[in-house]
Design a protein around this motif. Structure first.
Motif: not given
Length: 268
Positions: A195-218
């Protein structure tokens, strides 16, 4: 005729040597004759390795870990699946926390990768000197989620190894609670960062978020497995108690009837 007789004598000598080899290795004639009748079409060379494999299988199935796995019930296998999912979720959380590719920022023509702890640019990484408040919140949430997920592994293993039903159910309750709590608190940390990281200009999410969300599901799947295993075990325990009560009451009724019949016969 001479050639035929020579072949017969050579065959007899080879068979005699083979029988002597079998006797020297400890294989009796009964074992040899048994395998010879069962495997008539098989070559003689394959008979001796077959006896070795049979002995190896018999010794293998007597190992304590193999016996333990064979004695597991259906709900125990489901609980074992929950422990596996908790282990996978813990590893995914550790990967997400330790890597620095949570977001990438395009600054002055170069990409800067940022994680929870460090910034990396042009192959060099530096610790964050001033950590923003939203990253601090995400760090706390992710660490708590990892600890809770590891606790689910411990209590799930205790519920699987316990012999008493009360201890199994109490450890299973803790494993269920910690699994769902890990998923919830981890999701809060990830959503807060996004929510707060994407408010900064020229900022994009990267692949470290993927294992984080996968861990929530698992982790949520682990909680479901522990919950299902607990319900199955409670149903089996209730059925066993009901069956015991029925047989006990039936035995008491039968004994009362016998005593009544004997007292009637004595009066007569």
């Amino acid at each position: 005729m001479d050639a035929h007789a020579g072949l017969m004598s050579n065959g007899r000598s080879m068979l005699t040597e083979l029988l002597q080899d079998f006797q020297n290795t400890g294989v009796t004639m009964e074992t040899f004759s048994c395998f010879a009748t069962v495997r008539k079409e098989a070559p003689l060379v394959s008979l001796f390795p077959l006896t070795i494999m049979d002995r190896y299988k018999e010794s293998l199935f007597k190992w304590p870990i193999i016996v333990w796995f064979k004695n597991l019930k259906a709900h125990d296998w489901v609980r074992l699946g929950g422990i596996f999912f908790s282990c996978v979720a813990t590893c995914l959380l550790m990967i997400a926390i330790c890597t620095e590719y949570w977001v990438k920022r395009f600054i002055r023509g170069i990409f800067v990768f940022r994680g929870l702890w460090i910034d990396c640019q042009l192959g060099e990484c530096f610790l964050l000197k001033e950590i923003p408040f939203y990253i601090t919140v995400s760090i706390i949430c992710m660490l708590i989620s990892t600890i809770a997920c590891y606790g689910a592994v411990i209590f799930g293993t205790r519920s699987l190894a316990a012999t008493e039903t009360s201890r199994k159910l109490s450890s299973s309750d803790l494993a269920i609670t910690l699994s769902f709590f890990s998923g919830c608190i981890g999701g809060v940390g990830l959503f807060n960062f996004m929510r707060f990281a994407t408010d900064e200009p020229n900022t994009f999410l990267s692949w470290s978020m993927v294992p984080g969300w996968l861990s929530i599901v698992v982790a949520s799947m682990a909680g479901v497995c522990h919950f299902v295993a607990k319900r199955w075990e409670e149903e089996e325990t209730a059925e066993a108690l009901t069956t015991t009560e029925v047989f006990t009451s039936w035995g008491e009724d039968a004994s009362k009837k016998k005593t009544q019949d004997s007292s009637i016969q004595k009066r007569k």
